[in-house]
Design a protein around this motif. Sequence first.
Motif, PDB file in Angstrom:
ATOM      1  N   VAL A   1       9.098   6.199   1.644  1.00 44.78           N
ATOM      2  CA  VAL A   1       7.514   5.911   1.505  1.00 44.78           C
ATOM      3  C   VAL A   1       6.953   6.054   2.520  1.00 44.78           C
ATOM      4  O   VAL A   1       6.661   5.742   3.416  1.00 44.78           O
ATOM      5  CB  VAL A   1       7.432   3.631   1.646  1.00 44.78           C
ATOM      6  N   ALA A   2       5.615   6.116   1.463  1.00 42.17           N
ATOM      7  CA  ALA A   2       4.469   6.789   2.469  1.00 42.17           C
ATOM      8  C   ALA A   2       3.760   5.951   2.426  1.00 42.17           C
ATOM      9  O   ALA A   2       3.347   5.692   1.398  1.00 42.17           O
ATOM     10  CB  ALA A   2       4.106   8.288   1.815  1.00 42.17           C
ATOM     11  N   PHE A   3       2.258   5.848   3.586  1.00 43.52           N
ATOM     12  CA  PHE A   3       1.709   5.087   3.556  1.00 43.52           C
ATOM     13  C   PHE A   3       0.561   6.112   4.154  1.00 43.52           C
ATOM     14  O   PHE A   3       1.067   7.052   5.150  1.00 43.52           O
ATOM     15  CB  PHE A   3       1.781   3.871   4.768  1.00 43.52           C
TER      16      PHE A   3
ATOM     17  N   ALA B   1       1.250  -1.327  -0.038  1.00 43.06           N
ATOM     18  CA  ALA B   1       0.187  -0.295   0.257  1.00 43.06           C
ATOM     19  C   ALA B   1       0.865   0.981  -0.101  1.00 43.06           C
ATOM     20  O   ALA B   1       0.778   2.578  -0.127  1.00 43.06           O
ATOM     21  CB  ALA B   1      -1.287  -0.169   1.106  1.00 43.06           C
ATOM     22  N   GLY B   2       2.118   0.924   0.470  1.00 42.07           N
ATOM     23  CA  GLY B   2       2.915   2.120   0.468  1.00 42.07           C
ATOM     24  C   GLY B   2       2.946   2.949  -1.191  1.00 42.07           C
ATOM     25  O   GLY B   2       3.385   2.463  -2.052  1.00 42.07           O
ATOM     26  N   VAL B   3       4.174   4.498  -0.810  1.00 44.00           N
ATOM     27  CA  VAL B   3       4.265   4.460  -2.842  1.00 44.00           C
ATOM     28  C   VAL B   3       5.549   5.925  -2.246  1.00 44.00           C
ATOM     29  O   VAL B   3       5.655   5.904  -0.952  1.00 44.00           O
ATOM     30  CB  VAL B   3       3.269   5.910  -2.979  1.00 44.00           C
ATOM     31  N   PRO B   4       5.750   5.901  -2.886  1.00 41.31           N
ATOM     32  CA  PRO B   4       7.207   6.213  -3.046  1.00 41.31           C
ATOM     33  C   PRO B   4       7.472   7.740  -2.834  1.00 41.31           C
ATOM     34  O   PRO B   4       6.344   8.596  -3.285  1.00 41.31           O
ATOM     35  CB  PRO B   4       8.031   6.244  -4.809  1.00 41.31           C
ATOM     36  N   ASP B   5       8.057   8.662  -1.741  1.00 45.52           N
ATOM     37  CA  ASP B   5       7.952  10.317  -1.693  1.00 45.52           C
ATOM     38  C   ASP B   5       8.963  10.708  -1.200  1.00 45.52           C
ATOM     39  O   ASP B   5       9.959   9.297  -0.767  1.00 45.52           O
ATOM     40  CB  ASP B   5       7.625   9.701   0.550  1.00 45.52           C
ATOM     41  N   PRO B   6      10.029  11.094  -1.921  1.00 47.84           N
ATOM     42  CA  PRO B   6      11.399  11.434  -1.446  1.00 47.84           C
ATOM     43  C   PRO B   6      11.914  12.453  -0.450  1.00 47.84           C
ATOM     44  O   PRO B   6      12.964  12.518  -0.463  1.00 47.84           O
ATOM     45  CB  PRO B   6      11.117  12.906  -2.694  1.00 47.84           C
TER      46      PRO B   6
ATOM     47  N   VAL C   1      -3.861   2.228   6.838  1.00 45.26           N
ATOM     48  CA  VAL C   1      -3.172   1.464   5.918  1.00 45.26           C
ATOM     49  C   VAL C   1      -3.452   0.088   7.217  1.00 45.26           C
ATOM     50  O   VAL C   1      -2.923   0.091   7.717  1.00 45.26           O
ATOM     51  CB  VAL C   1      -1.775   1.563   5.878  1.00 45.26           C
ATOM     52  N   GLU C   2      -3.039  -0.675   6.250  1.00 44.60           N
ATOM     53  CA  GLU C   2      -3.836  -2.614   7.262  1.00 44.60           C
ATOM     54  C   GLU C   2      -2.310  -2.655   7.412  1.00 44.60           C
ATOM     55  O   GLU C   2      -1.333  -2.905   7.290  1.00 44.60           O
ATOM     56  CB  GLU C   2      -4.090  -3.842   5.937  1.00 44.60           C
ATOM     57  N   GLN C   3      -1.871  -3.185   8.600  1.00 47.60           N
ATOM     58  CA  GLN C   3      -1.299  -3.567   9.917  1.00 47.60           C
ATOM     59  C   GLN C   3      -0.916  -5.427   9.379  1.00 47.60           C
ATOM     60  O   GLN C   3      -1.765  -5.587   9.737  1.00 47.60           O
ATOM     61  CB  GLN C   3      -1.062  -3.573  11.116  1.00 47.60           C
TER      62      GLN C   3
END
Length: 265
Positions: A24-26, A15-20, A30-32
């Motif tokens: 990684v940003a969630f 569920a993470g997306v790249p963040d500079p 978000v499910e644990q």
Amino acid sequence: MDLLVCLKQVPDLAAGVPDPEVGVAFPDHVEQVISTLDGYALEAAARIQDGCSNCSITLLSLDGEEALRSGYSVAGEEVMLVRDPDFEGSDPVAKGMILAAAAEELERRRGRTFDLILCGQQSADMGSGLTGPSLAEALRRPAVGGVLAAIPADGGFRLERETGRGVQTVEAPWGSVALVTRSDHPLRYPTILRNMMAVEMEVPVLHKKDLSAVDLTAVGRAGARVHTIKRFAPTAKADAVRISASSGEAAALELLHGLERARVL
């Protein structure tokens, strides 16, 4: 036979997306899930239990209630959560010390030591690989890394471990710590009944007052020895090539032709 499995709770990495800025940003809520290698450790313990008529599994986690419930839905007889505000912000080494103190407290209450302690060799989120060795060092017990499977034997366990040249079998005494890297067997799924039991069960908690062996100056944010300076997503290479094919064979041929064009082969 008494087994202890340590489970870490991490965000679902899918569920993470790249963040500079943070790597990684969630998204919120978000499910644990159980850290991947800890899931393999649980499977290794469950396979020991499959062949043992008198074997119990205890699940232990630091601030991972959802991981305990998820793990219990697969296997285990007891769970224990470690939680205290003074433990927040602990580095991987301190987390190993806290888990070791919790393991000793559980052994004191049970009146016997754990025959084997299993955990993932590293976590899916930070991946430092320091918590398991720190746990073993604090308990003054041997640790074996790269473990694929554990088999009870006279005087201890035979541990199958992955090496750079194949699989090696080593002998470890009772009470050892097994650091699991993967499983040669598919992970089992929870049953409907155990899922219901996991949702409804009351999770007992250990606080700092229960763990007198923990050096409070060495845990928490103030006691952290390891600090994360920066987390970032690697920059994609400009000459990277993505292979898209309808089958594995076609992808292999495309890769081969690309290597020939680049004069690598």
